[in-house]
Write a protein that holds these residues in place. Structure first.
Motif, PDB file in Angstrom:
ATOM      1  N   ARG A   1       1.187   5.405   0.879  1.00  0.00           N
ATOM      2  CA  ARG A   1       0.388   6.951   0.906  1.00  0.00           C
ATOM      3  C   ARG A   1       0.863   7.930  -0.074  1.00  0.00           C
ATOM      4  O   ARG A   1       2.343   8.107   0.374  1.00  0.00           O
ATOM      5  CB  ARG A   1       1.386   7.330   2.255  1.00  0.00           C
ATOM      6  CG  ARG A   1       0.503   8.010   2.938  1.00  0.00           C
ATOM      7  CD  ARG A   1       0.600   8.708   4.169  1.00  0.00           C
ATOM      8  NE  ARG A   1      -0.610   8.953   5.081  1.00  0.00           N
ATOM      9  CZ  ARG A   1      -0.042   9.923   6.312  1.00  0.00           C
ATOM     10  NH1 ARG A   1       0.532   9.812   6.840  1.00  0.00           N
ATOM     11  NH2 ARG A   1      -1.415  10.828   6.940  1.00  0.00           N
TER      12      ARG A   1
ATOM     13  N   TRP B   1      -3.962   0.803  -2.438  1.00  0.00           N
ATOM     14  CA  TRP B   1      -3.427  -0.548  -2.403  1.00  0.00           C
ATOM     15  C   TRP B   1      -3.090  -0.621  -3.925  1.00  0.00           C
ATOM     16  O   TRP B   1      -3.566  -0.780  -4.337  1.00  0.00           O
ATOM     17  CB  TRP B   1      -4.989  -1.733  -1.964  1.00  0.00           C
ATOM     18  CG  TRP B   1      -4.003  -2.587  -2.115  1.00  0.00           C
ATOM     19  CD1 TRP B   1      -3.546  -3.704  -1.274  1.00  0.00           C
ATOM     20  CD2 TRP B   1      -4.385  -3.467  -3.515  1.00  0.00           C
ATOM     21  NE1 TRP B   1      -3.572  -5.237  -2.032  1.00  0.00           N
ATOM     22  CE2 TRP B   1      -4.110  -4.667  -3.190  1.00  0.00           C
ATOM     23  CE3 TRP B   1      -5.931  -3.463  -4.236  1.00  0.00           C
ATOM     24  CZ2 TRP B   1      -4.827  -5.805  -4.003  1.00  0.00           C
ATOM     25  CZ3 TRP B   1      -5.960  -4.522  -4.907  1.00  0.00           C
ATOM     26  CH2 TRP B   1      -5.534  -5.516  -5.404  1.00  0.00           C
TER      27      TRP B   1
ATOM     28  N   ARG C   1      -1.203  -7.616  -4.081  1.00  0.00           N
ATOM     29  CA  ARG C   1      -1.065  -8.264  -3.247  1.00  0.00           C
ATOM     30  C   ARG C   1      -0.930  -9.844  -3.619  1.00  0.00           C
ATOM     31  O   ARG C   1      -0.918 -10.105  -5.049  1.00  0.00           O
ATOM     32  CB  ARG C   1      -2.779  -8.686  -2.625  1.00  0.00           C
ATOM     33  CG  ARG C   1      -2.371  -9.976  -1.824  1.00  0.00           C
ATOM     34  CD  ARG C   1      -4.237  -9.670  -1.547  1.00  0.00           C
ATOM     35  NE  ARG C   1      -5.476 -11.165  -1.687  1.00  0.00           N
ATOM     36  CZ  ARG C   1      -6.517 -11.323  -2.225  1.00  0.00           C
ATOM     37  NH1 ARG C   1      -7.031  -9.854  -1.955  1.00  0.00           N
ATOM     38  NH2 ARG C   1      -6.476 -12.508  -2.309  1.00  0.00           N
TER      39      ARG C   1
ATOM     40  N   VAL D   1       0.842  -0.897  -0.274  1.00  0.00           N
ATOM     41  CA  VAL D   1      -0.349  -0.068  -0.099  1.00  0.00           C
ATOM     42  C   VAL D   1       0.847   1.338   0.132  1.00  0.00           C
ATOM     43  O   VAL D   1       1.820   1.345   0.297  1.00  0.00           O
ATOM     44  CB  VAL D   1      -0.773  -0.071   0.715  1.00  0.00           C
ATOM     45  CG1 VAL D   1      -1.857   1.110   1.344  1.00  0.00           C
ATOM     46  CG2 VAL D   1      -1.803  -1.582   1.442  1.00  0.00           C
TER      47      VAL D   1
ATOM     48  N   ALA E   1      -3.301  10.244   0.764  1.00  0.00           N
ATOM     49  CA  ALA E   1      -4.776   9.198   0.223  1.00  0.00           C
ATOM     50  C   ALA E   1      -3.899   7.642   0.172  1.00  0.00           C
ATOM     51  O   ALA E   1      -2.557   8.184   0.163  1.00  0.00           O
ATOM     52  CB  ALA E   1      -5.108   9.665  -0.982  1.00  0.00           C
ATOM     53  N   LEU E   2      -4.650   6.508   0.602  1.00  0.00           N
ATOM     54  CA  LEU E   2      -3.676   5.319   0.846  1.00  0.00           C
ATOM     55  C   LEU E   2      -4.351   4.576  -0.463  1.00  0.00           C
ATOM     56  O   LEU E   2      -5.718   5.219  -0.747  1.00  0.00           O
ATOM     57  CB  LEU E   2      -4.107   5.037   2.377  1.00  0.00           C
ATOM     58  CG  LEU E   2      -3.583   5.430   3.483  1.00  0.00           C
ATOM     59  CD1 LEU E   2      -4.040   4.488   4.582  1.00  0.00           C
ATOM     60  CD2 LEU E   2      -1.859   4.577   3.443  1.00  0.00           C
TER      61      LEU E   2
ATOM     62  N   PHE F   1       4.222   1.107   2.018  1.00  0.00           N
ATOM     63  CA  PHE F   1       4.033  -0.306   3.127  1.00  0.00           C
ATOM     64  C   PHE F   1       4.082  -1.159   2.848  1.00  0.00           C
ATOM     65  O   PHE F   1       2.998  -1.719   1.492  1.00  0.00           O
ATOM     66  CB  PHE F   1       2.579   0.457   4.095  1.00  0.00           C
ATOM     67  CG  PHE F   1       2.601   1.346   4.949  1.00  0.00           C
ATOM     68  CD1 PHE F   1       2.044   2.584   3.871  1.00  0.00           C
ATOM     69  CD2 PHE F   1       3.960   1.312   6.018  1.00  0.00           C
ATOM     70  CE1 PHE F   1       1.961   3.898   4.299  1.00  0.00           C
ATOM     71  CE2 PHE F   1       3.414   2.868   6.026  1.00  0.00           C
ATOM     72  CZ  PHE F   1       2.834   4.335   6.013  1.00  0.00           C
TER      73      PHE F   1
END
Lengths: 110, 120
Positions: free
Chosen positions: B41, B49, B52, B39, B46-47, B96
């Motif tokens: 920022r 995604w 995955r 993720v 704003a975050l 992150f």
């Protein structure tokens, strides 16, 4: 641009309760569970709430949350200086097939 | 104790490829239901995604960035790697890595993040 809508800021005096709103759509909040995160500078983001209102072990019961339809809210009671941080709501989005987040709300203790 | 930590370059040049590594401990990415996400920022807070990878090797990407992203895992090293090609100024921010123990959401543990700047 964030998918979920949050107010940019919220503030309160020590000991007070503040509430942060989060709104979305049927493809995310309306169909899936919501979580809330706390971000402090230099620290790892922390999961505060999952499954709309559940608290992970170790999270203070001063944090509570609820969800209704396509909206949700996080309440922080007994406000402390240590609660100053950015708070984000997040939900799974069926249309985007991944997590979506709000733009964050900066909480200030005045 | 679950810990995650991101590592990678603090500065990349425009058009270069960013490679970030997430090193974790306290759990196994071989465990059913465990997933690792990236993720970011952005400076506007704003975050977003990004990608995955799941315990079974399945991979998922943010549709808007799909052509630029590659996620991989090395379970023997407890590492997850993200590659993002053609970096530009809009890609600067804090990146992150985060874990989910329940099939992708919620993200229950995060690393502290690594700040990436894009400049020539």
């Amino acid at each position: 641009q964030a998918v979920l809508t949050q107010p940019p800021s919220a503030s309160g005096a020590p000991g007070q309760t503040i509430t942060i709103s989060c709104s979305g759509a049927t493809s995310n909040i309306g169909s899936n569970s919501l979580s809330w995160y706390q971000l402090r500078p230099g620290a790892a983001p922390k999961l505060l709430i999952y499954n709309n209102h559940e608290r992970p072990s170790g999270v203070s019961d001063r944090f509570s949350a609820s969800k209704s339809g396509t909206s949700a809210s996080l309440a922080v009671s007994g406000l402390r200086s240590g609660d100053e941080a950015d708070y984000y709501c997040a939900s799974w989005d069926d249309r985007l097939r991944g997590p979506v987040f709000g733009a964050g709300t900066t909480v200030t203790v005045v | 104790q679950v810990t995650l930590r991101e590592s990678g370059p603090a500065l990349v040049k425009p058009t270069q490829t960013l490679t970030l590594t997430c090193t974790f401990s306290g759990f196994s990415l071989n465990t059913n239901g465990v997933c690792m996400s990236w993720v970011r920022r952005t400076p506007g807070k704003a975050l977003e995604w990004l990608a995955r990878v799941d315990w079974d090797g399945a991979k998922y990407y943010n549709n808007s960035l799909k052509t630029r992203l590659t996620i991989s895992k090395d379970t023997s090293k407890n590492e997850v790697v993200l590659r993002m090609t053609n970096m530009g100024p809009a890609d600067r921010g804090t990146y992150f890595c985060a874990r989910s123990s329940k099939y992708g959401f919620p993200l229950d543990f995060w690393g502290p993040g690594t700040l990436v700047a894009v400049s020539s």
